[in-house]
Design an enzyme around this catalytic site. Structure first.
Site, short mmCIF file in Angstrom:
data_model
loop_
_atom_site.label_atom_id
_atom_site.label_comp_id
_atom_site.label_asym_id
_atom_site.label_seq_id
_atom_site.Cartn_x
_atom_site.Cartn_y
_atom_site.Cartn_z
CD GLU A 1 -3.77 -2.80 7.26
OE1 GLU A 1 -2.63 -3.01 6.87
OE2 GLU A 1 -4.41 -1.78 6.97
CB SER B 1 4.97 -2.06 12.17
OG SER B 1 4.51 -0.74 12.40
CG ASN C 1 -1.72 1.23 1.39
OD1 ASN C 1 -1.80 2.05 0.47
ND2 ASN C 1 -2.34 1.40 2.55
CD1 TRP C 2 3.46 1.04 -3.03
CD2 TRP C 2 3.41 2.30 -4.90
NE1 TRP C 2 4.12 0.36 -4.03
CE2 TRP C 2 4.11 1.09 -5.18
CE3 TRP C 2 3.24 3.23 -5.92
CZ2 TRP C 2 4.64 0.83 -6.45
CZ3 TRP C 2 3.77 2.96 -7.18
CH2 TRP C 2 4.47 1.78 -7.43
CE LYS C 3 -0.02 3.32 4.80
NZ LYS C 3 -0.05 3.47 6.23
CD GLU D 1 -3.01 5.44 6.75
OE1 GLU D 1 -2.97 5.53 5.51
OE2 GLU D 1 -2.09 4.91 7.42
CG HIS E 1 -5.79 1.78 5.12
ND1 HIS E 1 -5.39 2.73 6.03
CD2 HIS E 1 -4.75 0.92 4.99
CE1 HIS E 1 -4.14 2.46 6.42
NE2 HIS E 1 -3.75 1.36 5.80
N GLY F 1 2.14 1.94 10.87
CA GLY F 1 3.07 3.06 10.75
C GLY F 1 3.72 3.46 12.07
C1 PEP Z 1 -0.92 -0.07 6.13
O1 PEP Z 1 -1.06 1.13 6.08
O2 PEP Z 1 -1.74 -0.82 5.56
C2 PEP Z 1 0.23 -0.59 6.87
C3 PEP Z 1 0.22 -1.85 7.24
O3 PEP Z 1 1.23 0.30 7.12
P1 PEP Z 1 2.67 -0.02 7.78
O4 PEP Z 1 3.17 -1.29 7.16
O5 PEP Z 1 3.53 1.16 7.40
O6 PEP Z 1 2.46 -0.15 9.24
#
Ligand code: PEP
Length: 251
Positions: A168, A214, A9-11, A98, A96, A174
């Site tokens: 998640e 993470s 997921n490049w966001k 976010e 997600h 993050g």
């Molecule tokens: C995500 O945003 O889906 C995610 C898992 O982020 P990160 O790996 O940076 O924690």
């Protein structure tokens, strides 16, 4: 069909040119390495069409990170599921944390988005997970169950089989704070049991349930070794080809 999957997921990262470079780098490296899992990259909308021209869809699937909750029309700035599909993308990340936190996407809206994604032939990568206060209050199972029930349990078994679920825990996204392999397995087993309760064990056993939060090359192997963890949704570590390849190599 249950698959092991590593999805990036490049966001909101990378210009078009940078994204194209990363896609080319991954295509070249993975073509040589022949991954033992399905690999997906979730790019911003503007990258989708260019990235789809670069990657071999058998090797790397392409995903959007969102789609609109309407079919089409006067919704300035929105991108519909049909438009996503027309780029060549096969997947869409929905729900997600976010999007839930910053854009107020609730379970009802995500139900609509899921229906539109499926109607347009996209595979949703549907994110669920609790925030820290909910885990500390021992409400994490309840929260995850209600996210599934309210957004997805209206689906027929046939449609549900097209879904990918990503657990998640929001406190791990993050933050550098990964769920322990035991915490991940405990929740993934709970998710599968909840799916079995609704759709039967056979359907539950066919669904890929990914862990996100993470995940990095150093911890991917022990997370993915759990029987109910079928891979990962990867944020930060998907932005560098070497890190992402390191996670893929965990399979
Ligand atoms: C995500 O945003 O889906 C995610 C898992 O982020 P990160 O790996 O940076 O924690």
């Amino acid at each position: 069909m249950r698959q092991n999957i590593v999805a990036g997921n490049w966001k909101m990262n990378k210009t078009l040119q940078e994204g194209v470079e990363l896609a080319k780098e991954l295509q070249k490296a993975l073509h040589a390495e022949k991954p033992n899992c399905r690999v997906i990259i979730g790019t911003p909308f503007i990258h989708l069409s260019e990235v789809c021209k670069i990657v071999d869809p058998e090797l790397i699937g392409v995903s959007a990170q969102n789609c609109a909750d309407h079919e089409s029309g006067a919704y300035t700035g929105e991108v519909s599921a049909e438009m996503v599909k027309s780029t060549g993308a096969e997947y869409v990340i929905l729900g997600h944390s976010e999007r839930r936190a910053y854009y107020h996407e609730d379970n009802a809206m995500l139900k609509t988005k899921t229906d539109l994604a499926l109607k347009n032939g996209l595979t949703p990568i549907f994110c669920i997970g609790e925030v820290l206060e909910e885990r500390e209050a021992n409400k994490h199972f309840e929260i995850v169950k209600s996210q599934l029930e309210e957004s997805l349990f209206h689906l027929s078994a046939n449609d549900f089989k097209k879904m990918i679920i990503a657990y998640e825990p929001v406190w791990a996204i993050g933050t550098g704070k990964t769920a322990t392999p035991e915490q991940a397995q405990e929740m993934h087993a709970f998710i599968r049991k909840t799916l079995a309760g609704k759709y039967g064990q056979e359907v539950a056993d066919e669904i890929s349930v990914l862990y996100g939060g993470s995940c990095k090359p150093s911890n991917a192997k022990e997370l993915f070794a759990n029987p109910d963890v079928d891979g990962g949704l990867i944020g930060g570590a998907s932005l560098k080809a070497d890190d992402f390849r390191g996670i893929i190599a965990a399979f």
